[in-house]
Design an enzyme around this catalytic site. Structure first.
Site, PDB file in Angstrom:
ATOM      1  N   ASP A   1     -71.825 -52.316 -24.769  1.00 49.03           N
ATOM      2  CA  ASP A   1     -72.813 -52.511 -24.109  1.00 49.03           C
ATOM      3  C   ASP A   1     -73.228 -54.057 -24.068  1.00 49.03           C
ATOM      4  O   ASP A   1     -74.247 -54.586 -24.226  1.00 49.03           O
ATOM      5  CB  ASP A   1     -74.287 -51.840 -24.387  1.00 49.03           C
TER       6      ASP A   1
ATOM      7  N   LYS B   1     -71.976 -44.175 -12.623  1.00 47.32           N
ATOM      8  CA  LYS B   1     -72.810 -44.523 -13.884  1.00 47.32           C
ATOM      9  C   LYS B   1     -74.305 -44.320 -12.948  1.00 47.32           C
ATOM     10  O   LYS B   1     -74.450 -44.570 -12.009  1.00 47.32           O
ATOM     11  CB  LYS B   1     -73.048 -46.163 -14.017  1.00 47.32           C
TER      12      LYS B   1
ATOM     13  N   ASN C   1     -73.875 -52.603 -12.324  1.00 48.40           N
ATOM     14  CA  ASN C   1     -75.091 -53.082 -11.861  1.00 48.40           C
ATOM     15  C   ASN C   1     -75.007 -54.635 -11.598  1.00 48.40           C
ATOM     16  O   ASN C   1     -75.819 -55.412 -12.274  1.00 48.40           O
ATOM     17  CB  ASN C   1     -76.188 -52.784 -12.937  1.00 48.40           C
TER      18      ASN C   1
END
Length: 330
Positions: free
Chosen positions: A227, A79, A21
């Site tokens: 994460d 993803k 992202n």
């Protein structure tokens, strides 16, 4: 940013699933190849860190491009970001029907789908978005594409844990260290703490305890997913700040402390080093690190410099007694 934060991950982790992202997102095989090269160029000299690349699923993703990227071993997963669910997810999926051809191809070739498991319906409370996603999106999707292998990433709820436990073959869940040590009171009680704000947002204490229990259970369907999300303080400390906790410098030490507190140090290696590779059908790492319990983690900085700004390192709010020994053993 890459040059500033990558050495912290590479110091403790032999490889990592690389999130796509960016702005613009990593959508095609050529995007992933270019991003991988930037990572390799930014690694400290002598590092053998291996970036495991992913593609950002969009409603225009080409199934043939995904299959070719997987066949060449350029990418390890794809993803799924529901559009608007988290940082830089505007290009994500709004209509799951439009990505079914990609998902069906992935099921055929065994390429895993990593999922940010939240709905973005504004009528759904932010603390319920994960549980609603499981019911509305993930379960119907897995029924339609039964061969699809799924990683439910950064699980934050008891419902998420139970879904993975009851989901049969082909599903796994990652757990973050920050979700195992903070609940929503840490974020909101007594004043808001922006550096604890992440997505999915931290939940009630009962959910935190369920995550810890799953992590130390020995169930091979759960494994570490940090994460780790670096944002500069200038973007975090705003009226509308970024979501993410930067945990790379102390994630593995925090995991050791959690397992120590739960009396499960004998299961830490499986959780951190073996279960994930097994699900991704990768060999275990040939290298190792040594964790030491001596309370000297103060060597990890509270923040790192990124150009003229800083990124704050996740502070669990209590002293850590574990650290990673400087030189890894083979």
């Amino acid at each position: 940013m890459l040059a500033a934060v990558l050495p912290w991950t590479a110091a403790h982790f032999g490889r990592a699933i690389i999130m796509p992202n960016l702005v613009p997102p990593v959508v095609t095989a050529s995007d992933a190849a270019a991003y991988r090269q930037r990572i390799m160029d930014a690694l400290p000299p002598g590092s053998d860190f291996q970036p495991l690349m992913t593609l950002y699923l969009t409603e225009t993703t080409d199934p043939d491009d995904v299959a070719a990227a997987a066949a060449s071993e350029l990418v390890t997963a794809v993803k799924l970001y529901p559009a608007g669910a988290t940082t830089n997810s505007a290009s994500g999926v709004r209509d799951i029907e439009r990505v079914l051809p990609v998902l069906e191809r992935m099921a055929e070739i065994g390429l895993p789908l990593c999922v940010h498991g939240e709905v973005t319906d504004p009528e759904v409370d932010i603390f319920d978005r994960e549980a609603v996603f499981l019911e509305r999106v993930l379960e119907p999707l897995r029924r339609r594409v039964p061969g699809l292998r799924v990683v439910l990433e950064h699980v934050t709820t008891k419902e998420g844990v139970e879904y993975v436990q009851e989901g049969g073959r082909g599903i796994a869940g990652t757990l973050t260290v920050h979700h195992m040590v903070i609940n929503r009171n840490h974020l909101l009680a007594g004043g808001i703490r922006p550096h604890y704000y992440c997505l999915p947002v931290a939940k009630r204490e009962a959910h935190r305890l369920a995550l810890r229990a799953a992590a130390v259970s020995g169930d091979g369907r759960f494994f570490l997913g940090t994460d780790s999300a670096p944002h500069t303080d200038a973007t975090k400390l705003q009226p509308c700040g970024c979501a993410g906790c930067f945990t790379a410098p102390n994630a593995i030490a925090l995991a050791a402390q959690v397992f120590d507190e739960e009396g499960a140090l004998d299961r830490l290696e499986d959780f951190a080093s073996l279960n994930g590779p097994a699900f991704y059908r990768l060999p275990p790492s040939a290298s190792s690190i040594r964790l030491v319990k001596d309370g000297t983690l103060g060597l990890v900085p509270s923040e790192i410099e990124v150009g003229a700004d800083t990124v704050t390192v996740f502070d669990p709010g209590f002293p850590l007694t574990w650290r990673v020994e400087e030189e890894p053993s083979q």
